[in-house]
Enzyme design. Structure first.
Site, mmCIF file in Angstrom:
data_model
loop_
_atom_site.group_PDB
_atom_site.id
_atom_site.type_symbol
_atom_site.label_atom_id
_atom_site.label_comp_id
_atom_site.label_asym_id
_atom_site.label_seq_id
_atom_site.Cartn_x
_atom_site.Cartn_y
_atom_site.Cartn_z
ATOM 1 N N ASN A 207 1.758 -5.241 -3.116
ATOM 2 C CA ASN A 207 0.351 -5.498 -2.791
ATOM 3 C C ASN A 207 -0.363 -4.193 -2.445
ATOM 4 O O ASN A 207 0.177 -3.357 -1.730
ATOM 5 C CB ASN A 207 0.301 -6.459 -1.586
ATOM 6 C CG ASN A 207 -1.086 -6.956 -1.290
ATOM 7 O OD1 ASN A 207 -1.751 -7.545 -2.142
ATOM 8 N ND2 ASN A 207 -1.555 -6.740 -0.065
ATOM 9 N N GLU B 35 -6.463 -10.937 -0.339
ATOM 10 C CA GLU B 35 -7.364 -10.347 0.651
ATOM 11 C C GLU B 35 -8.811 -10.289 0.148
ATOM 12 O O GLU B 35 -9.533 -9.310 0.385
ATOM 13 C CB GLU B 35 -6.859 -8.961 1.058
ATOM 14 C CG GLU B 35 -5.407 -8.986 1.515
ATOM 15 C CD GLU B 35 -4.921 -7.672 2.096
ATOM 16 O OE1 GLU B 35 -5.756 -6.893 2.604
ATOM 17 O OE2 GLU B 35 -3.700 -7.432 2.053
ATOM 18 N N HIS C 73 -10.956 -6.542 -1.726
ATOM 19 C CA HIS C 73 -11.986 -6.099 -0.780
ATOM 20 C C HIS C 73 -13.116 -5.469 -1.590
ATOM 21 O O HIS C 73 -13.112 -4.271 -1.867
ATOM 22 C CB HIS C 73 -11.400 -5.096 0.216
ATOM 23 C CG HIS C 73 -10.283 -5.655 1.041
ATOM 24 N ND1 HIS C 73 -10.451 -6.745 1.860
ATOM 25 C CD2 HIS C 73 -8.985 -5.283 1.165
ATOM 26 C CE1 HIS C 73 -9.307 -7.014 2.464
ATOM 27 N NE2 HIS C 73 -8.397 -6.148 2.053
ATOM 28 N N GLU D 81 0.803 -1.234 0.000
ATOM 29 C CA GLU D 81 0.000 0.000 0.000
ATOM 30 C C GLU D 81 0.834 1.282 0.000
ATOM 31 O O GLU D 81 0.687 2.145 0.871
ATOM 32 C CB GLU D 81 -0.969 -0.024 1.186
ATOM 33 C CG GLU D 81 -1.911 -1.221 1.127
ATOM 34 C CD GLU D 81 -2.808 -1.346 2.355
ATOM 35 O OE1 GLU D 81 -2.754 -0.462 3.230
ATOM 36 O OE2 GLU D 81 -3.561 -2.345 2.445
ATOM 37 N N ASP E 263 -12.582 -10.607 -0.053
ATOM 38 C CA ASP E 263 -13.812 -10.758 0.707
ATOM 39 C C ASP E 263 -14.875 -9.869 0.074
ATOM 40 O O ASP E 263 -14.562 -8.879 -0.588
ATOM 41 C CB ASP E 263 -13.623 -10.433 2.196
ATOM 42 C CG ASP E 263 -12.855 -9.148 2.465
ATOM 43 O OD1 ASP E 263 -12.937 -8.215 1.645
ATOM 44 O OD2 ASP E 263 -12.162 -9.066 3.494
#
Length: 378
Positions: A205, A268, A240, A164, A270
């Site tokens: 990432n 990640e 996400h 990030e 979801d």
């Protein structure tokens, strides 16, 4: 006596047939696990928390080992946890995590080496309380990466080296790393990780990776690294997502753009069914909002009509992943079941969310069979 023997014979024949039938059914269920369904396309992974790693949640661990062939630690390998004080490393949980992956023949991914959000304060501060010099920060980055990656050389297969570092507008995040070292901190981190384990795969990432401006910023950064002959093997697109964001066409554009440079990981992953306070897919962990009932519409259970939307949305994304399987090495869910998902408390504490493939009782949701069927058809 002969009649009695005949009755026993019929009974045992019936019992044997039913036992055989049950064995076949169990075998069939095993063959239809997620990891087996997608084994010819990409790794299918999950994130593990400390309770699962230490065996305090055996049912959740069973779901993980039966359905996933790749694991990543949710928090325990971040720098603030693994080196809370300078030179004082705590590898107890990380060692257990790696051992668990090895015992279950899993792909093991390390997360994360350099990240502004969970870096310890001492990283950037000298004994005098002032911000450290470039030379000191470089040495601390080198020491941290060499120690962590070196400990698991040949055992952890891949690493999120930097996490990030790019804003949604494509600019560099104004983190302490960037303030002291500029964009070179990214290059240095990748170089140190490669020195520590030349065989490990090294990734960048980030979240909101479907945003066009961010896409261009990440592409520029990766191209610059490659032009400088820095090893970068892949880009992690954090998944996400929500029922309506991001736009799946923009997500595909990013997947293709990143895949033209390096391999892509869907990380990640979801799918939140809850309303977002700001209406987009951002995942800035420092953002938090006050609880409000309207932001928690499903406190007891997920309505059937929302479950259908949830299933449809997951299937659409996995159709995209399978379409581009030649670019993708790994698809990783951010958690094992709904109960231990971070989305229950972020960005609004106290909410009940349903973002993963297994429910709070560790039962597969209808989406699991849909995904398995999709993989078989493809």
């Amino acid at each position: 006596m002969s009649i009695f023997i005949l009755i026993l014979s019929v009974f045992f024949t019936f019992y044997s047939c039913n036992s055989h039938k049950n064995a076949v059914d169990n075998s069939g269920k095993y063959k239809l696990s997620l990891k087996n369904a997608f084994k010819d396309n990409f790794y299918i992974g999950t994130a593990l928390n400390a309770w699962q790693i230490t065996g305090r949640q055996p049912e959740e661990l069973k779901v993980a080992t039966q359905n996933f062939n790749s694991i990543v630690a949710e928090n325990i390998m971040k720098s603030a946890q693994i080196q809370p004080k300078e030179g004082k490393f705590n590898f107890e949980l990380a060692d257990k995590f790696v051992k668990l992956g090895e015992e279950n023949d899993m792909h093991i991914h390390g997360h994360t080496l350099i990240w502004h959000s969970q870096a310890p304060d001492w990283f950037f501060t000298g004994k005098d309380g002032n911000t450290v010099s470039e030379e000191v920060l470089i040495q601390r980055i080198r020491d941290h990466i060499h120690t962590v990656v070196g400990r698991y050389k040949g055992r952890v297969h891949s690493w999120d080296v930097v996490n990030e570092a790019i804003e949604d507008d494509g600019s560099y995040r104004d983190s302490k790393f960037y303030q002291i070292l500029g964009e070179d901190f990214i290059k240095l981190a990748f170089e140190f990780a490669h020195e520590a384990d030349p065989e490990a795969k090294l990734y960048y990432n980030d979240y909101s990776m479907a945003v066009p401006e961010k896409r261009r910023g990440v592409v520029r950064m990766v191209e610059r690294l490659k032009n400088d002959n820095v090893q970068i093997d892949g880009i992690g697109m954090q998944g996400h997502i929500g029922l309506k964001h991001p736009d799946i066409m923009e997500f595909e554009k990013s997947l293709e753009a990143y895949g033209n440079l390096v391999k892509v990981m869907i990380t990640e992953l979801d799918l939140s069914v809850l309303p977002s306070p700001w209406g987009d897919a951002g995942a800035e962990i420092s953002d938090n909002y006050e609880y409000d009932d309207k932001m928690n519409p499903f406190p007891d259970e997920l309505p059937a009509y929302v479950e259908k939307q949830f299933t449809k949305r997951y299937v659409e994304f996995f159709e995209l992943f399978l379409k581009h399987h030649d670019k993708i090495e790994r698809v990783t869910l951010w958690g094992v079941n709904d109960g231990n998902s971070w989305k229950n408390n972020w960005p609004v504490r106290g909410r009940i969310d349903y973002p993963l493939l297994f429910d709070r009782k560790n039962q597969a949701k209808p989406v699991v069979n849909e995904l398995i069927t999709l993989a078989e058809v493809k």
